[in-house]
Design a protein around this motif. Sequence first.
Motif, PDB file in Angstrom:
ATOM      1  N   LYS A  88     -16.972 -32.467  -0.823  1.00 52.73           N
ATOM      2  CA  LYS A  88     -15.649 -31.869  -0.624  1.00 52.73           C
ATOM      3  C   LYS A  88     -14.578 -32.953  -0.746  1.00 52.73           C
ATOM      4  O   LYS A  88     -14.613 -33.952  -0.025  1.00 52.73           O
ATOM      5  N   ILE A  89     -13.649 -32.734  -1.673  1.00 53.81           N
ATOM      6  CA  ILE A  89     -12.590 -33.695  -1.959  1.00 53.81           C
ATOM      7  C   ILE A  89     -11.235 -33.084  -1.620  1.00 53.81           C
ATOM      8  O   ILE A  89     -10.970 -31.921  -1.941  1.00 53.81           O
ATOM      9  N   GLY A  90     -10.362 -33.877  -0.983  1.00 61.90           N
ATOM     10  CA  GLY A  90      -8.964 -33.496  -0.811  1.00 61.90           C
ATOM     11  C   GLY A  90      -8.102 -34.439  -1.619  1.00 61.90           C
ATOM     12  O   GLY A  90      -8.391 -35.642  -1.683  1.00 61.90           O
ATOM     13  N   TYR A  91      -7.047 -33.915  -2.259  1.00 63.92           N
ATOM     14  CA  TYR A  91      -6.205 -34.749  -3.116  1.00 63.92           C
ATOM     15  C   TYR A  91      -4.740 -34.395  -2.875  1.00 63.92           C
ATOM     16  O   TYR A  91      -4.363 -33.219  -2.906  1.00 63.92           O
ATOM     17  N   VAL A  92      -3.917 -35.433  -2.667  1.00 65.54           N
ATOM     18  CA  VAL A  92      -2.475 -35.260  -2.484  1.00 65.54           C
ATOM     19  C   VAL A  92      -1.771 -35.959  -3.639  1.00 65.54           C
ATOM     20  O   VAL A  92      -1.914 -37.170  -3.820  1.00 65.54           O
ATOM     21  N   PHE A  93      -1.007 -35.191  -4.401  1.00 67.00           N
ATOM     22  CA  PHE A  93      -0.327 -35.723  -5.576  1.00 67.00           C
ATOM     23  C   PHE A  93       0.988 -36.402  -5.201  1.00 67.00           C
ATOM     24  O   PHE A  93       1.571 -36.141  -4.155  1.00 67.00           O
ATOM     25  N   GLN A  94       1.431 -37.261  -6.102  1.00 69.10           N
ATOM     26  CA  GLN A  94       2.666 -38.008  -5.882  1.00 69.10           C
ATOM     27  C   GLN A  94       3.875 -37.082  -5.840  1.00 69.10           C
ATOM     28  O   GLN A  94       4.725 -37.193  -4.965  1.00 69.10           O
ATOM     29  N   ASN A  95       3.961 -36.164  -6.793  1.00 72.05           N
ATOM     30  CA  ASN A  95       5.135 -35.306  -6.907  1.00 72.05           C
ATOM     31  C   ASN A  95       4.902 -33.991  -6.176  1.00 72.05           C
ATOM     32  O   ASN A  95       4.342 -33.046  -6.724  1.00 72.05           O
ATOM     33  N   TYR A  96       5.321 -33.945  -4.923  1.00 75.54           N
ATOM     34  CA  TYR A  96       5.086 -32.754  -4.107  1.00 75.54           C
ATOM     35  C   TYR A  96       5.841 -31.545  -4.651  1.00 75.54           C
ATOM     36  O   TYR A  96       5.428 -30.411  -4.452  1.00 75.54           O
ATOM     37  N   ARG A  97       6.958 -31.791  -5.345  1.00 75.69           N
ATOM     38  CA  ARG A  97       7.737 -30.660  -5.878  1.00 75.69           C
ATOM     39  C   ARG A  97       6.947 -29.896  -6.930  1.00 75.69           C
ATOM     40  O   ARG A  97       7.080 -28.683  -7.063  1.00 75.69           O
ATOM     41  N   GLU A  98       6.149 -30.615  -7.699  1.00 76.73           N
ATOM     42  CA  GLU A  98       5.338 -29.969  -8.726  1.00 76.73           C
ATOM     43  C   GLU A  98       3.980 -29.540  -8.193  1.00 76.73           C
ATOM     44  O   GLU A  98       3.331 -28.676  -8.774  1.00 76.73           O
ATOM     45  N   ALA A  99       3.538 -30.143  -7.096  1.00 74.20           N
ATOM     46  CA  ALA A  99       2.198 -29.854  -6.575  1.00 74.20           C
ATOM     47  C   ALA A  99       2.133 -28.523  -5.836  1.00 74.20           C
ATOM     48  O   ALA A  99       1.092 -27.863  -5.831  1.00 74.20           O
ATOM     49  N   LEU A 100       3.252 -28.127  -5.215  1.00 71.69           N
ATOM     50  CA  LEU A 100       3.257 -26.872  -4.463  1.00 71.69           C
ATOM     51  C   LEU A 100       3.623 -25.707  -5.372  1.00 71.69           C
ATOM     52  O   LEU A 100       4.369 -25.854  -6.343  1.00 71.69           O
ATOM     53  N   PHE A 101       3.106 -24.537  -5.029  1.00 71.71           N
ATOM     54  CA  PHE A 101       3.453 -23.314  -5.757  1.00 71.71           C
ATOM     55  C   PHE A 101       4.769 -22.776  -5.185  1.00 71.71           C
ATOM     56  O   PHE A 101       4.811 -22.362  -4.024  1.00 71.71           O
ATOM     57  N   PRO A 102       5.843 -22.761  -5.987  1.00 70.61           N
ATOM     58  CA  PRO A 102       7.155 -22.388  -5.430  1.00 70.61           C
ATOM     59  C   PRO A 102       7.248 -20.933  -4.994  1.00 70.61           C
ATOM     60  O   PRO A 102       8.106 -20.585  -4.179  1.00 70.61           O
ATOM     61  N   TRP A 103       6.395 -20.074  -5.533  1.00 73.46           N
ATOM     62  CA  TRP A 103       6.434 -18.653  -5.180  1.00 73.46           C
ATOM     63  C   TRP A 103       5.593 -18.326  -3.942  1.00 73.46           C
ATOM     64  O   TRP A 103       5.523 -17.186  -3.522  1.00 73.46           O
ATOM     65  N   MET A 104       4.959 -19.371  -3.368  1.00 72.70           N
ATOM     66  CA  MET A 104       4.112 -19.161  -2.189  1.00 72.70           C
ATOM     67  C   MET A 104       4.763 -19.767  -0.957  1.00 72.70           C
ATOM     68  O   MET A 104       5.415 -20.811  -1.026  1.00 72.70           O
ATOM     69  N   SER A 105       4.548 -19.140   0.180  1.00 78.10           N
ATOM     70  CA  SER A 105       5.009 -19.687   1.456  1.00 78.10           C
ATOM     71  C   SER A 105       4.202 -20.928   1.819  1.00 78.10           C
ATOM     72  O   SER A 105       3.193 -21.249   1.177  1.00 78.10           O
TER      73      SER A 105
END
Length: 268
Positions: A88-105
Amino acid sequence: MPQTHCLPCAPNGAAPEAAHITVRGLYKDFGGTVVYAGFDLDIPRGRFITVFGPNGCGKSTLINIIAGLIPHDRGRILFGGKGLAQTKIGYVFQNYREALFPWMSAFANIAYPLRLMRLARGERVDRVERLLAHLGVSIDLKLYPYQMSGGQQQLVSILRALVVEPEVLFLDEPFSALDYEMSLFMRDWLQRIFAETKTTTVLVSHDLEEAVYLADYVLLLSRRPARVADYRRVALPRPRGEAIFADPSYIEQKRHCLEVFQREVRAK
């Protein structure tokens, strides 16, 4: 010549720690540019590793290969003797603005991996609420990304990576797009997460102060093709606060890492 670089001994001369991630014979070529050639590395279980080095040396490439986001040409990568598919891998990207789905809470973004795992909604709600309670995080889960600050958005990104209870957490320069005040807050929050979970954590940083402040080990890379310039044990007590910046041990660790970095930058 292939390079072997296992973990250094502990400061008291004890034997090296057991590896959680084992990299052997890694080779990666991007269109004739060799980034890694016969690269070996051991990453210990339950430790916080920061990766630092000259621009373009392959810091992000390294964690992206280990995490399976980009393929490698040759070599072997194991997680406690297992392959990536069994880990099981967790990954956090540099650009949070692009990493999150804008249409989701916020809730839907955090719970998205659980949805992919086909967990029922009730179980997804329980897992997210337990994670927030365990880490002492207070955030309005009904907010959408555009309603949140940069720090809150990156916090949601980190929670999304943690909700699957990963064996290994990778972070690619997670605070580089935040202002300095928010970066300090997020560093301390990440420390708290690490103290609570003891998840093997590998963070790429372009900030030497941050790299030394957070690390159990600082992995210093050379220019391409990257080799291990140093693998520095940072034996400073946790939790670490602002007072550590004036601590002679911290200052010496940072001085040593800067010296290695400058040597590698000057190398032809």
